[in-house]
Design a protein around this motif. Structure first.
Motif, PDB file in Angstrom:
ATOM      1  N   ASP A  52       0.859  -1.187   0.000  1.00 36.30           N
ATOM      2  CA  ASP A  52       0.000   0.000   0.000  1.00 36.30           C
ATOM      3  C   ASP A  52       0.892   1.232   0.000  1.00 36.30           C
ATOM      4  OD1 ASP A  52      -3.296   0.131   0.867  1.00 36.30           O
ATOM      5  OD2 ASP A  52      -2.176   2.007   0.677  1.00 36.30           O
ATOM      6  N   VAL A  53       0.368   2.336  -0.506  1.00 35.08           N
ATOM      7  CA  VAL A  53       1.138   3.580  -0.579  1.00 35.08           C
ATOM      8  C   VAL A  53       0.926   4.461   0.647  1.00 35.08           C
ATOM      9  CG1 VAL A  53       1.226   3.616  -3.097  1.00 35.08           C
ATOM     10  CG2 VAL A  53      -0.663   4.764  -1.906  1.00 35.08           C
ATOM     11  N   GLN A  54       0.022   4.072   1.538  1.00 33.68           N
ATOM     12  CA  GLN A  54      -0.302   4.906   2.688  1.00 33.68           C
ATOM     13  C   GLN A  54       0.228   4.304   3.983  1.00 33.68           C
ATOM     14  OE1 GLN A  54      -4.317   6.858   2.604  1.00 33.68           O
ATOM     15  NE2 GLN A  54      -4.686   5.222   1.107  1.00 33.68           N
ATOM     16  N   GLU A  55       0.934   5.134   4.754  1.00 34.62           N
ATOM     17  CA  GLU A  55       1.437   4.681   6.051  1.00 34.62           C
ATOM     18  C   GLU A  55       0.291   4.236   6.961  1.00 34.62           C
ATOM     19  OE1 GLU A  55       4.524   6.730   8.203  1.00 34.62           O
ATOM     20  OE2 GLU A  55       5.178   7.675   6.332  1.00 34.62           O
ATOM     21  N   LYS A  56      -0.837   4.923   6.866  1.00 33.75           N
ATOM     22  CA  LYS A  56      -1.989   4.571   7.696  1.00 33.75           C
ATOM     23  C   LYS A  56      -2.432   3.136   7.401  1.00 33.75           C
ATOM     24  CE  LYS A  56      -6.677   6.012   8.908  1.00 33.75           C
ATOM     25  NZ  LYS A  56      -7.752   6.990   8.690  1.00 33.75           N
ATOM     26  N   ALA A  57      -2.441   2.747   6.144  1.00 34.14           N
ATOM     27  CA  ALA A  57      -2.823   1.381   5.769  1.00 34.14           C
ATOM     28  C   ALA A  57      -1.836   0.375   6.339  1.00 34.14           C
ATOM     29  CB  ALA A  57      -2.903   1.251   4.247  1.00 34.14           C
ATOM     30  N   LEU A  76       4.941  -6.580   4.964  1.00 30.64           N
ATOM     31  CA  LEU A  76       4.181  -5.400   4.563  1.00 30.64           C
ATOM     32  C   LEU A  76       5.124  -4.384   3.937  1.00 30.64           C
ATOM     33  CD1 LEU A  76       2.002  -4.974   7.795  1.00 30.64           C
ATOM     34  CD2 LEU A  76       1.623  -6.484   5.826  1.00 30.64           C
ATOM     35  N   TYR A  77       4.735  -3.853   2.786  1.00 29.80           N
ATOM     36  CA  TYR A  77       5.571  -2.918   2.048  1.00 29.80           C
ATOM     37  C   TYR A  77       4.842  -1.605   1.814  1.00 29.80           C
ATOM     38  CZ  TYR A  77       8.406  -7.019   1.137  1.00 29.80           C
ATOM     39  OH  TYR A  77       9.182  -8.142   1.285  1.00 29.80           O
ATOM     40  N   LEU A  78       5.522  -0.509   2.132  1.00 26.31           N
ATOM     41  CA  LEU A  78       4.990   0.824   1.902  1.00 26.31           C
ATOM     42  C   LEU A  78       5.424   1.257   0.507  1.00 26.31           C
ATOM     43  CD1 LEU A  78       3.432   3.231   3.112  1.00 26.31           C
ATOM     44  CD2 LEU A  78       5.633   4.085   3.957  1.00 26.31           C
ATOM     45  N   VAL A 110      -6.297  10.205  -2.153  1.00 29.59           N
ATOM     46  CA  VAL A 110      -5.257   9.179  -2.301  1.00 29.59           C
ATOM     47  C   VAL A 110      -5.958   7.888  -2.702  1.00 29.59           C
ATOM     48  CG1 VAL A 110      -3.380   7.937  -1.185  1.00 29.59           C
ATOM     49  CG2 VAL A 110      -3.869  10.296  -0.523  1.00 29.59           C
ATOM     50  N   ALA A 111      -5.892   7.589  -3.988  1.00 29.26           N
ATOM     51  CA  ALA A 111      -6.612   6.430  -4.521  1.00 29.26           C
ATOM     52  C   ALA A 111      -5.765   5.767  -5.593  1.00 29.26           C
ATOM     53  CB  ALA A 111      -7.957   6.875  -5.108  1.00 29.26           C
ATOM     54  N   THR A 112      -6.173   4.566  -5.968  1.00 29.90           N
ATOM     55  CA  THR A 112      -5.494   3.891  -7.067  1.00 29.90           C
ATOM     56  C   THR A 112      -5.812   4.618  -8.371  1.00 29.90           C
ATOM     57  OG1 THR A 112      -7.366   2.367  -7.292  1.00 29.90           O
ATOM     58  CG2 THR A 112      -5.513   1.631  -5.923  1.00 29.90           C
ATOM     59  N   HIS A 113      -4.947   4.443  -9.355  1.00 26.86           N
ATOM     60  CA  HIS A 113      -5.109   5.120 -10.643  1.00 26.86           C
ATOM     61  C   HIS A 113      -4.924   4.117 -11.774  1.00 26.86           C
ATOM     62  CE1 HIS A 113      -5.248   9.076  -8.814  1.00 26.86           C
ATOM     63  NE2 HIS A 113      -4.285   8.658  -8.018  1.00 26.86           N
ATOM     64  N   ALA A 114      -5.589   4.377 -12.868  1.00 24.52           N
ATOM     65  CA  ALA A 114      -5.608   3.456 -14.006  1.00 24.52           C
ATOM     66  C   ALA A 114      -4.212   3.028 -14.449  1.00 24.52           C
ATOM     67  CB  ALA A 114      -6.365   4.079 -15.175  1.00 24.52           C
ATOM     68  N   GLU A 115      -3.321   3.976 -14.627  1.00 27.44           N
ATOM     69  CA  GLU A 115      -2.000   3.652 -15.171  1.00 27.44           C
ATOM     70  C   GLU A 115      -1.235   2.657 -14.300  1.00 27.44           C
ATOM     71  OE1 GLU A 115       2.193   5.905 -15.934  1.00 27.44           O
ATOM     72  OE2 GLU A 115       0.386   7.012 -16.478  1.00 27.44           O
ATOM     73  N   THR A 116      -1.126   2.946 -13.005  1.00 32.71           N
ATOM     74  CA  THR A 116      -0.364   2.054 -12.119  1.00 32.71           C
ATOM     75  C   THR A 116      -1.137   0.766 -11.827  1.00 32.71           C
ATOM     76  OG1 THR A 116      -1.155   3.316 -10.216  1.00 32.71           O
ATOM     77  CG2 THR A 116       1.046   3.854 -11.057  1.00 32.71           C
ATOM     78  N   SER A 117      -2.446   0.840 -11.805  1.00 27.53           N
ATOM     79  CA  SER A 117      -3.240  -0.370 -11.574  1.00 27.53           C
ATOM     80  C   SER A 117      -3.099  -1.348 -12.728  1.00 27.53           C
ATOM     81  CB  SER A 117      -4.710  -0.016 -11.346  1.00 27.53           C
ATOM     82  OG  SER A 117      -4.845   0.720 -10.147  1.00 27.53           O
TER      83      SER A 117
END
Length: 187
Positions: A52-57, A76-78, A110-117
């Motif tokens: 996940d890209v969020q520290e909170k997650a 777990l990977y940030l 802060v959400a997923t995006h088409a390109e990286t998804s």
């Protein structure tokens, strides 16, 4: 009959199809629900990689895994899911889970995006073993959700049918852009 949420339904399909005690990836760990589920599926001999890209997650997932005594089964990977190929080899993974969109209760910007998804999906397909599966929970709406959903579905239509079986489902009688569960099985 109890109503099933998309994540519960996807987990039931995964549990019915997946090899037990394998290597699994939670590509979008969020609050750790799928990560914990995959850790239970992994048992003592399997392993889970979660991104996940969020520290909170990362914090919420670590907390959940510790509470459920599953922390030793996961790494777990940030970082974004488009980097998962740096942590797993080709044809080594049994199951990959995605929940596209934003962290429930988190910052909607802060959400997923088409390109990286789409990059992550294509990488994930290479990481999957033959007989492995990928679960996609596609949430649309918000600023980029419709664009991402359309891009993902267009990508999935191009996958070679001899190599992959793609099953896209929809909640037919729900309003307000309900999530779409999609399963990909690698032949």
């Amino acid at each position: 009959m109890r109503q099933s949420q998309i994540t519960q339904w996807c987990q039931a399909i995964i549990e019915s199809q997946a090899v037990k005690e394998g290597l699994y990836i939670d590509a979008t760990m969020g609050k750790g629900g799928d990560t914990a589920f995959l850790c239970r599926l992994a048992g003592e001999n399997g392993h889970v990689l979660a991104f996940d890209v969020q520290e909170k997650a990362l914090h919420l997932t670590k907390e959940r895994l510790t509470k459920e005594e599953l922390a030793d089964r996961a790494e777990l990977y940030l970082c974004g899911h488009e980097h998962m190929a740096e942590y797993a080899g080709e044809e080594t993974v049994d199951v990959i889970c995605f929940n596209f969109g934003y962290l429930p209760g988190g910052d909607h910007k802060v959400a997923t995006h088409a390109e990286t998804s789409m990059q992550a999906i294509l990488q994930g397909l290479k990481l999957l073993k033959r007989g492995g599966m990928m679960s996609l929970c596609i949430y649309s709406g918000g600023d980029t959700g419709f664009e991402e959903k359309d891009a993902i579905l267009n990508l999935l239509r191009t996958l070679p049918s001899r190599e992959y079986t793609v099953i896209a489902n929809e909640y037919y009688n729900r309003k307000n852009n309900p999530p779409m569960p999609v399963f990909i099985f690698k032949s």
